[in-house]
Every structure is written in structure tokens, then in C-alpha cells.
Design a protein around this motif. Structure first.
Motif, PDB file in Angstrom:
ATOM      1  N   ASP A 163      -0.321   8.719 -10.121  1.00 28.20           N
ATOM      2  CA  ASP A 163      -1.085   7.782  -9.350  1.00 28.20           C
ATOM      3  C   ASP A 163      -2.062   6.977 -10.138  1.00 28.20           C
ATOM      4  O   ASP A 163      -2.831   7.618 -11.185  1.00 28.20           O
ATOM      5  CB  ASP A 163      -1.789   8.485  -8.151  1.00 28.20           C
ATOM      6  CG  ASP A 163      -2.529   7.669  -7.459  1.00 28.20           C
ATOM      7  OD1 ASP A 163      -1.889   6.469  -7.361  1.00 28.20           O
ATOM      8  OD2 ASP A 163      -3.598   7.926  -7.028  1.00 28.20           O
ATOM      9  N   LYS A 164      -1.856   5.879 -10.173  1.00 27.24           N
ATOM     10  CA  LYS A 164      -3.128   4.924 -10.921  1.00 27.24           C
ATOM     11  C   LYS A 164      -3.072   4.992 -12.339  1.00 27.24           C
ATOM     12  O   LYS A 164      -4.094   5.007 -12.957  1.00 27.24           O
ATOM     13  CB  LYS A 164      -4.422   5.177 -10.208  1.00 27.24           C
ATOM     14  CG  LYS A 164      -4.532   4.994  -8.757  1.00 27.24           C
ATOM     15  CD  LYS A 164      -5.915   5.242  -8.216  1.00 27.24           C
ATOM     16  CE  LYS A 164      -6.066   5.148  -6.533  1.00 27.24           C
ATOM     17  NZ  LYS A 164      -7.408   5.349  -6.220  1.00 27.24           N
ATOM     18  N   ASN A 165      -1.747   4.959 -12.927  1.00 19.03           N
ATOM     19  CA  ASN A 165      -1.991   4.920 -14.362  1.00 19.03           C
ATOM     20  C   ASN A 165      -1.605   3.496 -14.848  1.00 19.03           C
ATOM     21  O   ASN A 165      -0.414   3.050 -15.214  1.00 19.03           O
ATOM     22  CB  ASN A 165      -0.460   5.690 -14.713  1.00 19.03           C
ATOM     23  CG  ASN A 165      -1.162   7.261 -15.076  1.00 19.03           C
ATOM     24  OD1 ASN A 165      -2.146   7.482 -15.905  1.00 19.03           O
ATOM     25  ND2 ASN A 165      -0.997   8.079 -14.111  1.00 19.03           N
ATOM     26  N   SER A 208       4.859   2.389 -17.033  1.00 16.76           N
ATOM     27  CA  SER A 208       6.199   1.703 -16.286  1.00 16.76           C
ATOM     28  C   SER A 208       7.010   2.921 -16.421  1.00 16.76           C
ATOM     29  O   SER A 208       7.953   3.016 -16.925  1.00 16.76           O
ATOM     30  CB  SER A 208       6.760   0.630 -17.424  1.00 16.76           C
ATOM     31  OG  SER A 208       5.918  -0.477 -17.350  1.00 16.76           O
ATOM     32  N   PRO A 209       6.733   3.469 -15.275  1.00 16.59           N
ATOM     33  CA  PRO A 209       7.665   4.920 -15.072  1.00 16.59           C
ATOM     34  C   PRO A 209       8.837   4.758 -14.710  1.00 16.59           C
ATOM     35  O   PRO A 209       9.806   5.810 -14.950  1.00 16.59           O
ATOM     36  CB  PRO A 209       6.791   5.754 -13.920  1.00 16.59           C
ATOM     37  CG  PRO A 209       6.156   4.587 -13.131  1.00 16.59           C
ATOM     38  CD  PRO A 209       5.901   3.666 -14.339  1.00 16.59           C
ATOM     39  N   GLN A 210       9.501   3.598 -14.256  1.00 18.80           N
ATOM     40  CA  GLN A 210      10.712   3.523 -13.684  1.00 18.80           C
ATOM     41  C   GLN A 210      11.869   3.474 -14.503  1.00 18.80           C
ATOM     42  O   GLN A 210      13.022   3.905 -14.336  1.00 18.80           O
ATOM     43  CB  GLN A 210      10.659   1.991 -12.817  1.00 18.80           C
ATOM     44  CG  GLN A 210      10.839   0.914 -13.810  1.00 18.80           C
ATOM     45  CD  GLN A 210       9.383   0.430 -14.085  1.00 18.80           C
ATOM     46  OE1 GLN A 210       8.536   1.135 -13.712  1.00 18.80           O
ATOM     47  NE2 GLN A 210       9.247  -0.780 -14.294  1.00 18.80           N
ATOM     48  N   ILE A 244       5.218  -1.399 -10.787  1.00 19.86           N
ATOM     49  CA  ILE A 244       6.727  -1.214 -10.943  1.00 19.86           C
ATOM     50  C   ILE A 244       7.286  -2.522 -10.899  1.00 19.86           C
ATOM     51  O   ILE A 244       7.124  -3.366 -10.323  1.00 19.86           O
ATOM     52  CB  ILE A 244       6.862  -0.557  -9.665  1.00 19.86           C
ATOM     53  CG1 ILE A 244       5.999   0.876  -9.356  1.00 19.86           C
ATOM     54  CG2 ILE A 244       8.421  -0.288  -9.539  1.00 19.86           C
ATOM     55  CD1 ILE A 244       6.343   1.831 -10.588  1.00 19.86           C
ATOM     56  N   GLU A 245       8.184  -2.585 -11.792  1.00 21.48           N
ATOM     57  CA  GLU A 245       9.241  -3.782 -12.056  1.00 21.48           C
ATOM     58  C   GLU A 245      10.258  -3.460 -10.894  1.00 21.48           C
ATOM     59  O   GLU A 245      11.171  -2.501 -11.391  1.00 21.48           O
ATOM     60  CB  GLU A 245       9.731  -3.779 -13.345  1.00 21.48           C
ATOM     61  CG  GLU A 245      10.455  -5.123 -13.810  1.00 21.48           C
ATOM     62  CD  GLU A 245      10.977  -5.349 -15.077  1.00 21.48           C
ATOM     63  OE1 GLU A 245      11.848  -6.210 -15.191  1.00 21.48           O
ATOM     64  OE2 GLU A 245      10.478  -4.458 -16.011  1.00 21.48           O
ATOM     65  N   LYS A 281       5.366  -5.019  -8.684  1.00 16.03           N
ATOM     66  CA  LYS A 281       4.485  -5.849  -9.267  1.00 16.03           C
ATOM     67  C   LYS A 281       5.158  -7.255 -10.052  1.00 16.03           C
ATOM     68  O   LYS A 281       4.553  -8.057 -10.354  1.00 16.03           O
ATOM     69  CB  LYS A 281       3.529  -5.427 -10.194  1.00 16.03           C
ATOM     70  CG  LYS A 281       2.809  -4.203  -9.714  1.00 16.03           C
ATOM     71  CD  LYS A 281       1.664  -4.819  -8.870  1.00 16.03           C
ATOM     72  CE  LYS A 281       0.964  -3.676  -8.181  1.00 16.03           C
ATOM     73  NZ  LYS A 281      -0.048  -4.053  -7.394  1.00 16.03           N
ATOM     74  N   SER A 282       6.413  -6.882 -10.090  1.00 15.24           N
ATOM     75  CA  SER A 282       7.349  -8.062 -10.702  1.00 15.24           C
ATOM     76  C   SER A 282       8.827  -7.649 -10.177  1.00 15.24           C
ATOM     77  O   SER A 282       9.164  -6.544  -9.937  1.00 15.24           O
ATOM     78  CB  SER A 282       7.276  -8.207 -12.238  1.00 15.24           C
ATOM     79  OG  SER A 282       7.761  -6.991 -12.510  1.00 15.24           O
ATOM     80  N   PRO A 283       9.750  -8.924  -9.886  1.00 14.37           N
ATOM     81  CA  PRO A 283       9.308 -10.250 -10.169  1.00 14.37           C
ATOM     82  C   PRO A 283       8.343 -10.723  -9.296  1.00 14.37           C
ATOM     83  O   PRO A 283       8.289 -10.190  -8.164  1.00 14.37           O
ATOM     84  CB  PRO A 283      10.643 -10.917 -10.195  1.00 14.37           C
ATOM     85  CG  PRO A 283      11.596  -9.923  -9.507  1.00 14.37           C
ATOM     86  CD  PRO A 283      11.002  -8.631  -9.589  1.00 14.37           C
ATOM     87  N   LEU A 284       8.082 -12.088  -9.338  1.00 14.87           N
ATOM     88  CA  LEU A 284       6.984 -12.748  -8.451  1.00 14.87           C
ATOM     89  C   LEU A 284       7.561 -12.753  -6.940  1.00 14.87           C
ATOM     90  O   LEU A 284       7.042 -12.639  -5.911  1.00 14.87           O
ATOM     91  CB  LEU A 284       6.847 -14.192  -8.779  1.00 14.87           C
ATOM     92  CG  LEU A 284       5.826 -14.079 -10.189  1.00 14.87           C
ATOM     93  CD1 LEU A 284       5.401 -15.603 -10.446  1.00 14.87           C
ATOM     94  CD2 LEU A 284       4.478 -13.541  -9.710  1.00 14.87           C
ATOM     95  N   SER A 285       9.152 -12.855  -6.966  1.00 11.53           N
ATOM     96  CA  SER A 285       9.636 -12.901  -5.507  1.00 11.53           C
ATOM     97  C   SER A 285       9.395 -11.481  -4.920  1.00 11.53           C
ATOM     98  O   SER A 285       9.816 -11.539  -3.614  1.00 11.53           O
ATOM     99  CB  SER A 285      11.277 -13.255  -5.825  1.00 11.53           C
ATOM    100  OG  SER A 285      11.588 -12.293  -6.440  1.00 11.53           O
ATOM    101  N   SER A 286       9.172 -10.641  -5.673  1.00  9.46           N
ATOM    102  CA  SER A 286       8.984  -9.207  -4.842  1.00  9.46           C
ATOM    103  C   SER A 286       7.528  -8.623  -4.973  1.00  9.46           C
ATOM    104  O   SER A 286       7.553  -7.540  -4.515  1.00  9.46           O
ATOM    105  CB  SER A 286      10.042  -8.201  -5.540  1.00  9.46           C
ATOM    106  OG  SER A 286      11.232  -8.610  -5.402  1.00  9.46           O
TER     107      SER A 286
END
Length: 587
Positions: free
Chosen positions: A485-487, A491-493, A513-514, A538-543
């Protein structure tokens, strides 16, 4: 009509009679009637005939002069009855013998003078009898005894208790704060309570109590003739200095001496002195209490006491202590010490091999106390039986590889907010083979945690990790819970699909998260995610700020299908072209 509460407060009713509630014939649920300060002087027979469902009845502040014998005869399920400040002079004035379901009877602020529970009462469900501030002067033989009952006699002027008035009784709690007229009466009344068995007596004063205290000795000696499991002595700082030694400790000392003969205080295990202002304690008397396991004391005088005690549990947290040469020199008299809490103190400085002679220690809490040198050499190396260690937020700087050596039995380690030198965090845990829970929240420069096999829970939140590749280390294969949490910078994905198979809970909330096809693991295993509503794109902007678990993984399947189809088609075309022009290729 269904009514839960009915409030007649501040009305001029004067008389309650049967007709008072006759206009509510369809009432099916009436739980609460308040009749505060209605100037009621008379309650007639059968007044509650049409509200038999009543469970709470309050008559606070009414100048009641007469209550008829059958006033409450229809209230078969009444649970709480309050007659506070109603000028009643005797419990016998209340016709409450039929209230067999009654749990609470509150008769505070009356003029009772003398109390004696009539033997005809049959309150099998009774849990509270409150007679606070009722001008009680004497207590006579009590006929009612129930282990779950709490009796409150605080703020009275008790001058006399009939001898053996409480003999043979067993009650849950007895409150006697500011209950006696003088220290002499306190002493005599406590002695008159001989034979009482009460789970928790509560004595002492209220802050506004101005009663003068004399130099009466052996003030609390009567407690030696009362059997109790725990005792609360509240606001004793009002007592002058010559009473600060508290005769109750003399009683404990006598109990220790006589313990083989009459087994007094045989269950005394915890002595909590955390809220008093005693400057002097009979340490020898308390220390020799053979059953005592834990003392909680909040001032600097406690260290002297603890050094010679035989306790196996010592809690001296929140004392603002600055302790030097800890710990074996301070606790040399406790070789069997198993629990030591030094948290929330000013500063703890350690001596060379500070726990030599304290090898039986199992729980050590040093959190929120500034520590010195604990991370510079292996000062914990002889604590082979230690199972729990907390050094969180202690300004500790771990700079040597053997800082945690010797902790072969450690199962829980909490070290939030400390500092690591270089990449030492990747090696410092290598010998903690029994560790099951590790909390390294808020660590700067955390490069990884590896080196042991049995860890189940790993808490590494709020660390600003740039990578979490170390989670794929084979030594972490047994992980069941990971908290990331809160790292913020992680980018853990990119490694989600390769996490330990035994993982049952994973927290990646509040991370950037991307939302691409790489989050398929999170979508497919959303049942394992803790706080999934805070795992956002958090990205892309559409999501942006959309929930990851809502990501459409079907689009990934379509993409894979298109890629496979395109590749296959290309291969076929190339094969045909090659076959058609093979003559040219040959020549």
C-alpha cells in the motif's frame, strides 16, 4: 400505531392514572417513556395497563409523594427503572416486587439514609443497582447477592456499615468512590465488609472531593478481609504525602506472608499504577508477591522497583525515561523475565551485550523510544527465545549485517520507520528462519528483503519503492500476505503474474497502476486484493482513477487473437510466394 419512544418531559402532569395512556389502545411497541421534571406527585394503580410492552421507564426530577401498590404490576418485561432525584427515602417505598425482568435500578440523588434490600425481591436478571449521591449514612444486612450485579454507592456520606452486612455476598462490582464521611469511617466500614466476595471493588475520590484526610494509619487494611480479582484505586493523588505508601500494599505483603495458610490474593497477577501520583512505593512488599506477573507504572521511580522484583512481565512504557546501560544491569533480579515493554520513553541506551542473563525474554517492545547502538553491533544475539520484537520509529540505523543475528525463534518483527545502510536490508534477515510476520513500513532506501523461508506476512507499505522484483526471490515462496500500500513510485503490475502461488492476500492500493493488459492478474484474482476499491488506474488518461478490477480484459483477448491471426496469415502468404517463385530462387 408503532411508537418506540414517548417523552412527556417538562409537562405539568402531577398525577399519573390509568386514563393517562388509555387513548393509545393500538400501541404495539412502547420501549421508552421519559417523564423528566413533570411535577408528578402521585402514581396511581394500573397506570401502565395499556403499555405492557414498556422496557424503560424514567421519572427523573419529579417530587413524587405517593406510589400506589399496583402502579407497576403490569410491567412484566420492564428492564430499566430510573427514580433519580424524586425525594424517595426508602427502597421499600417502591412497589417493584413484580418486576422480575428488571436489569437496572437507578435511585441516585435521593434521601435514602439507610439501605437494605428487602428479602422478598426476586430480580434474577439484575445487573445494576445505583444509589450514587443519595445521602446514605448506613448500610444494613443485604439479602440479595448475585455475581453479575454492580452496586454503586459512590458520593454518599456512609458513616456505618452493619457488621457482616456483606458477609457471604458475591457481587460483580462495588463502587465506593467518595463514599465515606472520614478516614476513620473508611477504615471501619471496610473492616465491616469482611467476608465479601466482589470481582472488582472501586475506591478512591472524585476530583472535586474536598474531604479532609487525616493521618489515619492502616486505612485500607479491611481489604485483606475481602476477596477480589482486581481492584481500582482512582484519583488517589488527592491523598497527602504521608498516605502515598498506600496501606493496601501492606495488605498485599501480609497476603504474601500468609499465602500458604489462607491463600489470600492467590490470583493477583496485574497491578496497574499508571494513573496515580505516588512518589514512594513499598517495593519489597510488592516484589515478593509470588503470583504477581505484571506491574504498570508511569514515572521514573519504577526502574528502582523493577530491578529487584521477581516479575516475569514488566511494562514501564510511556514514562519519559532516559535509561542508560540497559538492560541486564537494570533487571538483574528478574532472570525469568519473559515480557519487557520500554516503548514510548525518551531514550534507551544499551550496554555491551545488554541482554546477558535475560535469555528467557520472549516479547520485547522498544517502539517509539530513541534507541542507541542497537543497529551498530549484534546486541540481540543471545535472545534465542525472543518471539516478538518491535523497534518501530526508534531512530535506529542498521549498519551491520549481524544486527539481527541470534534471533533464531523470532516470529514477529516490526521495524517501521528505521534506517538501513546501503543494501543491508537484502542480507540482514538471512538467519531469521522462523519469521512469519515482517513490517518494514516507511523505510527509506529499502532495497529488498530476502533470506528466510517461513515468512507468511510481509508489510512494506509507504516505502516509495522503485522496484519490487525482490518479491520473486525463491526464499519468499511461502508468502501468504503482501502489503504494498502507498508505494508511490512503484509499478507492481509488471510482476503480478509471477507472484508466489500460496498468496492469499495482496494489497496494491494507492499505487500508480498502468491499466494495460499487464493487469490481467489483478482482474482475475480480485478476490485476493485487499481494498480493491482503492486500486485505481493512473494511466492511460482515458482510464484515470478507474478501478483496476473493472478493466476490460476481453480487449486483451481480442488483441491476442488479432496478433495470432495476422501472424498466421503472413506466414501463409510468404509460403505461397516462396513456392511460386522457387524457380528463381533455385537459379
Amino acid at each position: 400505531v408503532t411508537v418506540i419512544g414517548l417523552d412527556f418531559s417538562f409537562n405539568h402532569l402531577k398525577i399519573l392514572q390509568q386514563a393517562s395512556f388509555s387513548l393509545l389502545p393500538d400501541l404495539t411497541a412502547l420501549d421508552h417513556v421519559q417523564q423528566y421534571r413533570c411535577k408528578i406527585i402521585l402514581i396511581e394503580d394500573n397506570v401502565f395497563l395499556h403499555v405492557k410492552q414498556l422496557t424503560i421507564l424514567i421519572f427523573t426530577g419529579n417530587p413524587i409523594k405517593q406510589i400506589s401498590d399496583r402502579s407497576f404490576s403490569h410491567l412484566k418485561i420492564l428492564k430499566q427503572l430510573t427514580f433519580v432525584e424524586v425525594c424517595i427515602s426508602s427502597i421499600g417505598d417502591l412497589p417493584i416486587f413484580s418486576l422480575t425482568k428488571l436489569k437496572e435500578l437507578n435511585m441516585g440523588k435521593n434521601n435514602l439514609k439507610t439501605i437494605r434490600m428487602p428479602h422478598t425481591l426476586n430480580f434474577t436478571a439484575l445487573t445494576l443497582l445505583e444509589f450514587c449521591n443519595s445521602n446514605i449514612l448506613s448500610v444494613l444486612k443485604y439479602e440479595h447477592s448475585k455475581p453479575t450485579v454492580t452496586i454503586i454507592l459512590s458520593k454518599n456520606r456512609i458513616a456505618d456499615i452493619e457488621p457482616i452486612a456483606f458477609n457471604g455476598m458475591h457481587i460483580g462490582e462495588l463502587h465506593l468512590r467518595s463514599a465515606f464521611t472520614s478516614p476513620e469511617n473508611t477504615k471501619n466500614c471496610l473492616r465491616a465488609m469482611a467476608g465479601l466476595k466482589v470481582d472488582k471493588p472501586v475506591l478512591g475520590n472524585y476530583r472535586d472531593d474536598k474531604t479532609l484526610i487525616s493521618s489515619q494509619t492502616n486505612l485500607f487494611e479491611g481489604l485483606c478481609m475481602i476477596t477480589f480479582q482486581e481492584i481500582h484505586l482512582l484519583n488517589m493523588k488527592q491523598f497527602p504525602k504521608y498516605l502515598e505508601t498506600m496501606d493496601v500494599f501492606s495488605c498485599l505483603a501480609k497476603a504474601t506472608i500468609k499465602i500458604l495458610h489462607n491463600r489470600l490474593f492467590k490470583n493477583l497477577k496485574v497491578l496497574d499504577l499508571s494513573t496515580n501520583a505516588f512518589n514512594d512505593l513499598p517495593t519489597a512488599q510488592i516484589s515478593n508477591q509470588s503470583t504477581l506477573e505484571k506491574v504498570i507504572r508511569n514515572n521514573e521511580f519504577l526502574t528502582t522497583f523493577l530491578s529487584g522484583s521477581i516479575l516475569n512481565k514488566k511494562d514501564i512504557s510511556s514514562n519519559h525515561l532516559s535509561m542508560k546501560n540497559c538492560c541486564n544491569l537494570k533487571f538483574s533480579g528478574s532472570p525469568q523475565l519473559k515480557y519487557l515493554n520500554l516503548s514510548y520513553n525518551a531514550e534507551i541506551r544499551f550496554y555491551i551485550i545488554p541482554f546477558n542473563g535475560l535469555e528467557y525474554l520472549e516479547i520485547l517492545d522498544l517502539s517509539y523510544s530513541k534507541l542507541d547502538t542497537i543497529g551498530e553491533y549484534g546486541c540481540l544475539q543471545n535472545l534465542k527465545n525472543l518471539k516478538y520484537l518491535d523497534i518501530s520509529y526508534t531512530n535506529t540505523y542498521l549498519s551491520v549485517h549481524n544486527s539481527m543475528d541470534g534471533l533464531t525463534s523470532l516470529k514477529i518483527l516490526k521495524m517501521s520507520g528505521i534506517l538501513f545502510w546501503g543494501n543491508i536490508s537484502a542480507y540482514i534477515f538471512k538467519n531469521l528462519m522462523q519469521l512469519e510476520y515482517l513490517n518494514v513500513c516507511g523505510i527509506k532506501h529499502l532495497t529488498g528483503v530476502t533470506g528466510f523461508q517461513k515468512r507468511w506476512h510481509l508489510i512494506i507499505s509507504i516505502n516509495k519503492l522503485s522496484t519490487i522484483d525482490f518479491l520473486l526471490n525463491p526464499s519468499l515462496i511461502s508468502l501468504k500476505l503482501i502489503d504494498l500500500d502507498k508505494n508511490v513510485n512503484s509499478s507492481p503490475q509488471n510482476i503480478l503474474a509471477r507472484l508466489p502461488k500460496n498468496l492469499s492476500a495482496f494489497d496494491i492500493s494507492h499505487n500508480p497502476i498502468e491499466c494495460t493488459c499487464s493487469v490481467n492478474w489483478a482482474v482475475k484474482h480480485k478476490a485476493k486484493l485487499k481494498n480493491p476499491n482503492y486500486v485505481l488506474c493512473k494511466s492511460p488518461l482515458s482510464s484515470l482513477n478507474k478501478k483496476v478490477i473493472k478493466f476490460n480484459i476481453d480487449s486483451c483477448k481480442n488483441t491476442v487473437t488479432i496478433v495470432i491471426t495476422t501472424t498466421f496469415s503472413t506466414i501463409i502468404v510468404l509460403t505461397i510466394v516462396a513456392y511460386k517463385y522457387q524457380y528463381y530462387f533455385d537459379y
